[in-house]
Design an enzyme around this catalytic site. Structure first.
Site, PDB file in Angstrom:
ATOM      1  N   ASP A 243      49.241  50.617   8.822  1.00 27.97           N
ATOM      2  CA  ASP A 243      49.631  50.339   7.443  1.00 27.97           C
ATOM      3  C   ASP A 243      49.102  51.399   6.477  1.00 27.97           C
ATOM      4  OD1 ASP A 243      50.648  48.391   5.353  1.00 27.97           O
ATOM      5  OD2 ASP A 243      48.537  48.492   4.780  1.00 27.97           O
ATOM      6  N   ALA A 244      49.980  51.881   5.613  1.00 26.07           N
ATOM      7  CA  ALA A 244      49.629  52.719   4.453  1.00 26.07           C
ATOM      8  C   ALA A 244      48.537  53.738   4.765  1.00 26.07           C
ATOM      9  CB  ALA A 244      49.215  51.833   3.281  1.00 26.07           C
ATOM     10  N   GLU A 280      52.802  54.168   8.579  1.00 29.65           N
ATOM     11  CA  GLU A 280      53.485  53.968   7.307  1.00 29.65           C
ATOM     12  C   GLU A 280      52.807  54.904   6.320  1.00 29.65           C
ATOM     13  OE1 GLU A 280      54.276  50.789   3.687  1.00 29.65           O
ATOM     14  OE2 GLU A 280      52.443  50.757   4.859  1.00 29.65           O
ATOM     15  N   HIS A 308      65.675  54.527   3.853  1.00 33.37           N
ATOM     16  CA  HIS A 308      65.998  53.225   3.261  1.00 33.37           C
ATOM     17  C   HIS A 308      66.545  53.392   1.856  1.00 33.37           C
ATOM     18  CE1 HIS A 308      64.980  49.907   0.510  1.00 33.37           C
ATOM     19  NE2 HIS A 308      65.456  49.148   1.489  1.00 33.37           N
TER      20      HIS A 308
END
Length: 579
Positions: A243-244, A280, A308
């Site tokens: 994550d991140a 990510e 996206h």
């Protein structure tokens, strides 16, 4: 006898309470140790100096009474594994499916999710990606508020439930990916700073940063890497989504991600199956997925938000917030062929130049994950509304075709394959009233900055917010859901059966478009994906045998086809590859 060890460099005395009895521990440098008889399930915790509070183990394997309770002695049963024949799956050629255990089914458990695996197999996905399952406070949560990274959330089924889930996935040929969070800890139940310098003075979006490069950071880094390797080794997980990673503040010469990549590859060689790390990142920095030998970090993959944004804005017309630079078909074409849209180019949302070009001749497109939606892109809308709430089914099908026939590794978000009507909203269950109020107020303030009225933002603490976010499994059987589901299945089958689509090399991808007429053609070898993004029918100068289509396709001539509004067609020209 069971060995208990804990890193507590700040303590002058450490004791362990085991089943209500306090025992001394001996100091070995910065570590404290005790060897005691303990049955499986025995409750234990640590007392630091003269503080009477009994704290859970930072490396607790199980938290049956919640993150504020005692830890429990636990080890997975080696005989419980039934996947000895599993050889793993590499990232290339995969189709990922992101889901949240608590809302994927009505029961919200690993065992209930197992009952839906046949649906995923029939859909054609290869890898199930779980949103975080580490221990967090409260009954439900997205999982990014985890505080005990080694434990598995009890309400989902705990560590034994995860073992059963992985077994079941592997038995059906599905790999398992797990979302893990190493950039911060949650606001409730974080006792790690009492033991040692786990956190730095710096801050990121979610709170204090983890200490990756300051004094004591060697052990903190080991804490993180050991956790990652544990998921691979002990739980037989195949991939981790990190994550991140842009929030990992690490100024060492060898970045944490590079170190983790190196040790993951070593473990993969030992286990004899591929182990995958996917980042990510908000940076559009190809160093993440550049091999270590070429000066990169050596991760296998990275989420690609630009893809996206390019697809979503081209189809939906939304241009607010970070969508401002996206929306044109030139943007869509650029992203389909170059990986990133922002690649050392100006970002109006950030007010600066952003990103770095991807070396498309050296890095395959399969290293980038593409999606029409994910938990963030839905859940971080004020009402958590899915694209199915404001787009036509044809628009949903066009988005799916652009992602599933792209050169990237596609990822679906649970329920999108049938156009789920349920939202996916941000939900929490913090038992502390002050924290609950702060989270709800912070959510309203965040969206007020983007023009959303406070009344449009659901209260994260309201149990109804959580319940609304659960999938309704009767929807795929209704005519509308069944049609879209059939489309997804056909697209994924086409991807599986035609090597031109899984070919990951971006220099071989070509895109043509007409911004005024709102059509775009994606060239994949002899295949042509023709998309009409407008609501009116359109004639496109391309021809071929129709393999798959949404709505009617009329051959106007040997060189033109006519598509209905909001539709796509996949054509095969029958051309032989050159060379």
């Amino acid at each position: 006898m069971t060995v208990f060890e804990v890193w507590a460099p700040r303590a002058d005395r450490v004791r362990i309470e085991l089943d209500g009895v306090v025992h001394p521990m001996t100091c070995h440098g910065e570590w404290w140790r005790a060897e005691l008889p303990a049955a499986p399930g025995a409750r234990y915790g640590y007392l630091l100096d003269d503080d009477p509070a009994v704290l859970p183990d930072p490396r607790s394997p199980r938290q049956p009474d919640g993150v504020h309770g005692r830890s429990a002695v636990h080890a997975l049963d080696p005989a419980g594994w039934t996947d000895a024949g599993w050889t793993g799956r590499p990232l290339a050629g995969s189709v990922y499916y992101e889901l949240h255990i608590g809302t994927f089914t009505r029961a919200g458990t690993f065992d209930a999710a197992v009952e839906k695996l046949d649906h995923l197999v029939e859909l054609g996905v290869t890898t199930v990606e779980l949103m975080p399952v580490n221990a967090f406070n409260g009954a439900w949560n997205w999982g990014y508020d985890g505080v005990l990274w080694y434990a598995v959330h009890e309400a989902y089924g705990g560590p034994d439930g995860l073992q059963r889930f992985v077994n079941a996935c592997h038995a059906k040929g599905l790999a398992v990916a797990l979302d893990v969070v190493y950039n911060h800890l949650g606001p409730s139940g974080n006792y790690l700073p009492r033991f040692g310098p786990y956190l730095s003075d710096g801050r990121n979006t979610w709170g204090q940063s983890v200490n990756l490069d300051g004094p004591g950071s060697d052990t903190v880094r080991r804490f993180i890497i050991d956790n990652a390797l544990r998921w691979f080794r002990d739980f037989h997980v195949d991939a981790l989504r990190l994550d991140a990673v842009h929030a990992l503040a690490d100024h060492r010469a060898i970045h944490l991600l590079e170190q983790l990549s190196t040790e993951t590859d070593r473990l993969a060689a030992q286990l004899g199956r591929p182990l995958t790390l996917i980042a990510e990142s908000d940076l559009n920095d190809p160093r993440l997925i550049t091999p270590r030998a070429a000066g990169g970090y050596g991760l296998a993959g990275q989420w690609n938000d630009d893809m996206h944004h390019a697809v979503h804005t081209a189809v939906s017309g939304e241009r607010q917030g970070y969508y401002a630079d996206f929306g044109s078909l030139d943007c869509l074409a650029t992203t389909l062929t170059r990986g990133y849209f922002h690649a050392a180019t100006y970002s109006s949302f950030r007010g600066r130049i952003h990103g770095r070009p991807l070396n498309t001749s050296a890095i395959p497109g399969s290293a980038l994950l593409a999606y029409t939606c994910n938990h963030d892109q839905i859940g971080n809308r004020a009402q958590g509304d899915r694209p199915s709430a404001y787009l036509t089914d044809g628009q949903l099908a066009v988005k799916a075709a652009l992602v599933l026939l792209s050169p990237y590794t596609p990822m679906l978000f649970m329920g999108e394959e049938w156009g789920a009507r349920t939202p996916f909203q941000f939900f929490t269950a913090h038992p502390e009233p002050e924290l609950a109020a702060a989270v709800a107020e912070g959510r309203r303030a965040e969206f007020a900055e983007h023009g959303w009225p406070p009344g449009d933002v659901p209260d994260p603490q309201d149990p109804a917010t959580f319940r609304r976010s659960k999938l309704v499994w009767s929807e795929p059987a209704d005519p509308r859901g069944a049609r879209l589901l059939a489309c997804y299945r056909a697209l994924i089958a086409l991807r599986r059966n035609r090597f031109e689509i899984t070919d990951p090399w971006l220099p071989d991808v070509r895109v043509e478009y007409d911004d005024a007429a709102r059509w775009v053609v994606l060239y994949r070898g002899p295949l042509r994906l023709v998309c009409n993004l407008s609501a009116e029918s359109v004639v496109v100068p391309v021809a071929g045998r129709v393999l798959l289509a949404w709505d009617s396709v009329v051959t106007e001539s040997d060189s033109e086809v006519k598509l209905a509004g909001h539709s796509f067609a996949v054509l095969d020209t029958g051309e032989l590859p050159i060379g």
